[in-house]
Write a protein that holds these residues in place. Structure first.
Motif, PDB file in Angstrom:
ATOM      1  N   ASP A  47       0.855  -1.187   0.000  1.00 55.47           N
ATOM      2  CA  ASP A  47       0.000   0.000   0.000  1.00 55.47           C
ATOM      3  C   ASP A  47       0.888   1.232   0.000  1.00 55.47           C
ATOM      4  N   TYR A  48       1.441   1.533  -1.169  1.00 60.49           N
ATOM      5  CA  TYR A  48       2.387   2.623  -1.366  1.00 60.49           C
ATOM      6  C   TYR A  48       3.543   2.500  -0.373  1.00 60.49           C
ATOM      7  N   THR A  49       3.830   3.506   0.450  1.00 60.19           N
ATOM      8  CA  THR A  49       4.997   3.438   1.330  1.00 60.19           C
ATOM      9  C   THR A  49       4.679   2.840   2.697  1.00 60.19           C
ATOM     10  N   GLY A  69      14.078  -5.893   5.288  1.00 56.80           N
ATOM     11  CA  GLY A  69      13.596  -7.082   4.595  1.00 56.80           C
ATOM     12  C   GLY A  69      12.400  -6.889   3.712  1.00 56.80           C
ATOM     13  N   ASP A  70      12.076  -5.623   3.332  1.00 57.72           N
ATOM     14  CA  ASP A  70      10.866  -5.366   2.558  1.00 57.72           C
ATOM     15  C   ASP A  70      11.206  -5.202   1.086  1.00 57.72           C
ATOM     16  N   TYR A  71      10.588  -6.018   0.230  1.00 62.02           N
ATOM     17  CA  TYR A  71      10.832  -5.931  -1.210  1.00 62.02           C
ATOM     18  C   TYR A  71      10.154  -4.723  -1.842  1.00 62.02           C
ATOM     19  N   LEU A  72       9.187  -4.099  -1.147  1.00 61.13           N
ATOM     20  CA  LEU A  72       8.380  -3.076  -1.779  1.00 61.13           C
ATOM     21  C   LEU A  72       8.467  -1.683  -1.166  1.00 61.13           C
ATOM     22  N   SER A  73       8.410  -1.560   0.153  1.00 66.85           N
ATOM     23  CA  SER A  73       8.211  -0.231   0.718  1.00 66.85           C
ATOM     24  C   SER A  73       9.400   0.714   0.583  1.00 66.85           C
ATOM     25  N   PRO A  74      10.662   0.265   0.422  1.00 63.94           N
ATOM     26  CA  PRO A  74      11.724   1.256   0.175  1.00 63.94           C
ATOM     27  C   PRO A  74      11.585   1.889  -1.212  1.00 63.94           C
ATOM     28  N   GLY A  75      12.221   3.053  -1.377  1.00 60.45           N
ATOM     29  CA  GLY A  75      12.282   3.678  -2.694  1.00 60.45           C
ATOM     30  C   GLY A  75      10.906   3.987  -3.243  1.00 60.45           C
ATOM     31  N   ILE A  76      10.692   3.706  -4.528  1.00 59.88           N
ATOM     32  CA  ILE A  76       9.387   3.842  -5.172  1.00 59.88           C
ATOM     33  C   ILE A  76       8.737   2.465  -5.145  1.00 59.88           C
ATOM     34  N   PRO A  77       7.709   2.260  -4.349  1.00 65.80           N
ATOM     35  CA  PRO A  77       7.183   0.921  -4.092  1.00 65.80           C
ATOM     36  C   PRO A  77       6.241   0.442  -5.180  1.00 65.80           C
ATOM     37  N   PHE A  78       6.799  -0.028  -6.284  1.00 62.23           N
ATOM     38  CA  PHE A  78       5.975  -0.389  -7.433  1.00 62.23           C
ATOM     39  C   PHE A  78       5.632  -1.874  -7.464  1.00 62.23           C
ATOM     40  N   GLU A  79       4.329  -2.173  -7.473  1.00 64.14           N
ATOM     41  CA  GLU A  79       3.780  -3.473  -7.824  1.00 64.14           C
ATOM     42  C   GLU A  79       2.475  -3.187  -8.527  1.00 64.14           C
ATOM     43  N   GLY A  80       2.209  -3.881  -9.625  1.00 65.47           N
ATOM     44  CA  GLY A  80       1.003  -3.527 -10.358  1.00 65.47           C
ATOM     45  C   GLY A  80       0.628  -4.530 -11.419  1.00 65.47           C
ATOM     46  N   GLN A  87      -8.662  -2.483 -28.655  1.00 70.09           N
ATOM     47  CA  GLN A  87      -9.616  -1.390 -28.494  1.00 70.09           C
ATOM     48  C   GLN A  87      -9.133  -0.290 -27.548  1.00 70.09           C
ATOM     49  N   PHE A  88      -8.078  -0.525 -26.767  1.00 75.99           N
ATOM     50  CA  PHE A  88      -7.587   0.494 -25.832  1.00 75.99           C
ATOM     51  C   PHE A  88      -6.126   0.229 -25.490  1.00 75.99           C
ATOM     52  N   SER A  89      -5.430   1.289 -25.119  1.00 80.13           N
ATOM     53  CA  SER A  89      -4.060   1.165 -24.637  1.00 80.13           C
ATOM     54  C   SER A  89      -4.080   0.595 -23.231  1.00 80.13           C
ATOM     55  N   THR A  90      -2.915   0.256 -22.704  1.00 81.57           N
ATOM     56  CA  THR A  90      -2.818  -0.402 -21.407  1.00 81.57           C
ATOM     57  C   THR A  90      -3.485   0.417 -20.309  1.00 81.57           C
ATOM     58  N   VAL A  91      -4.352  -0.247 -19.558  1.00 84.61           N
ATOM     59  CA  VAL A  91      -4.926   0.329 -18.344  1.00 84.61           C
ATOM     60  C   VAL A  91      -4.675  -0.645 -17.211  1.00 84.61           C
ATOM     61  N   GLY A  92      -4.555  -0.122 -16.021  1.00 84.78           N
ATOM     62  CA  GLY A  92      -4.290  -0.981 -14.873  1.00 84.78           C
ATOM     63  C   GLY A  92      -3.971  -0.138 -13.661  1.00 84.78           C
ATOM     64  N   ASN A  93      -3.447  -0.788 -12.643  1.00 87.24           N
ATOM     65  CA  ASN A  93      -3.159  -0.114 -11.378  1.00 87.24           C
ATOM     66  C   ASN A  93      -1.728  -0.341 -10.940  1.00 87.24           C
ATOM     67  N   ARG A  94      -1.171   0.670 -10.276  1.00 85.33           N
ATOM     68  CA  ARG A  94       0.146   0.582  -9.648  1.00 85.33           C
ATOM     69  C   ARG A  94      -0.008   1.106  -8.219  1.00 85.33           C
ATOM     70  N   ASN A  95       0.761   0.575  -7.295  1.00 86.56           N
ATOM     71  CA  ASN A  95       0.681   1.133  -5.946  1.00 86.56           C
ATOM     72  C   ASN A  95       1.613   2.320  -5.767  1.00 86.56           C
ATOM     73  N   SER A  96       2.190   2.815  -6.863  1.00 88.72           N
ATOM     74  CA  SER A  96       3.091   3.963  -6.783  1.00 88.72           C
ATOM     75  C   SER A  96       2.584   5.164  -7.576  1.00 88.72           C
TER      76      SER A  96
END
Length: 331
Positions: A47-49, A69-80, A87-96
């Motif tokens: 959930d972001y940072t 030991g966190d793979y996500l919360s340091p830096g820019i925490p990207f998972e998506g 019919q459309f370009s990429t849509v989706g979600n990122r937690n960053s």
């Protein structure tokens, strides 16, 4: 691979399913002996940072170090995740960053079939598809299994899907944001990926901390055409085409690896879906204290929740979501 037609009485199914499950507010936490994470209102891990992002304890004692030991919360925490079609370009979600798939519900199903199980249901803001993610693992597992169901709300062609992450096991003060990233698992380094315990480049990708060696991988043996990829932009790429092509590093070095602050991901080629048709995709995040010890699910295609329950519950909720969306646009 599984495809199904949406039931016409989706709202009736929803009412029946709500008698046995209760939607909860995001985020929802999941904790076992090896893994501690949360599912956000974006349908992402982390959930972001906010801690935990995705924390791994290789000892299996439930000792989780939020500082190192966190793979996500340091830096820019990207998972998506991302979905694209002709019919459309990429849509989706990122937690960053901002997202383009709205949450319909999030439900904690832990303690049922699996010790840890969260179901997230969303609907695309463009009105073209609905999506369900099931995240699940038992306390003794060193992997997070994911089942994704995509339902077209109009006829779509050339549909693709991706899941991606920026892995940072050593990104702490005095550490490093770099990882050693590798497509495929070649245990004896002979370049063929077909010996005992090895995995093909299309099925498996890993990222290991340059200091600790702690490893996160992504694995799928889906019947849909799929591939892994390493991308130079660590923190935003959800375009399925980037991973289906092998990523930025497919044509350099040995064609499979990098050592930098890169992103890794899986891409799936789904094909055409008629309105109301659904597709189910199975894959997993896997972990180990080294790349050679990652915990690959025995059979991820059969360890997912029963497809009927996923389709019925998800599509009932998505039917309501679609109706609400149409009402908003009609105003």
């Amino acid at each position: 691979m599984i495809k199904t037609k949406k039931l016409a009485l989706a709202s009736v199914v929803l009412s029946a399913m709500l008698g046995t499950t209760t939607a909860t507010a995001a985020p929802v936490f999941m904790q076992g002996d090896y893994l501690w994470t949360q599912v956000s209102d974006d349908g992402t891990l982390g959930d972001y940072t906010n801690s935990p992002g995705l924390i791994h304890d290789p000892t299996g004692t439930g000792t989780f170090d939020t500082a190192t030991g966190d793979y996500l919360s340091p830096g820019i925490p990207f998972e998506g995740f991302g979905v694209s079609a002709d019919q459309f370009s990429t849509v989706g979600n990122r937690n960053s960053s901002s997202d383009s798939v709205s949450q319909v519900s999030i439900t904690d199903l832990s303690g049922g079939t699996f010790d840890n199980h969260v179901r997230w249901v969303g609907t695309a803001d463009n009105g073209m598809f609905d999506i369900v993610h099931d995240f699940f693992f038992n306390d003794s597992d060193e992997n997070v299994n994911i089942s994704t169901v995509i339902t077209a709300t109009t006829d779509l062609t050339g549909v693709s899907f991706s899941r991606a992450i920026d892995p940072d096991p050593d990104n702490y003060s005095g550490g490093s944001a770099a990882t050693n990233n590798e497509r495929g698992l070649d245990l004896n380094n002979d370049g063929d990926y077909d010996d005992a315990g090895e995995l093909s480049q299309s099925d498996f990708i890993s990222a290991s901390g340059v200091i600790s060696g702690l490893t996160i991988g992504m694995f799928s043996d889906s019947a849909y055409t799929h591939n892994t990829g390493i991308v130079g932009d660590c923190c935003s790429v959800i375009d399925p085409a980037s991973y289906l092509s092998g990523g930025d590093y497919a044509a350099v070095a040995f064609g499979y690896d990098s050592s930098a602050d890169n992103g890794i991901g899986l891409g799936f080629e789904i094909g055409d879906l008629t309105a109301g048709e659904s597709v189910s995709i199975s894959y997993a995040y896997v972990f180990g204290d080294t790349v050679g010890t990652v915990d690959i699910p025995d059979d991820p295609t059969t360890s997912v929740p029963l497809p009927a329950s996923v389709f019925m519950f998800g599509m009932g909720l998505m039917g309501l979501g679609a109706m609400n969306l149409r009402k908003r646009f009609a105003k």
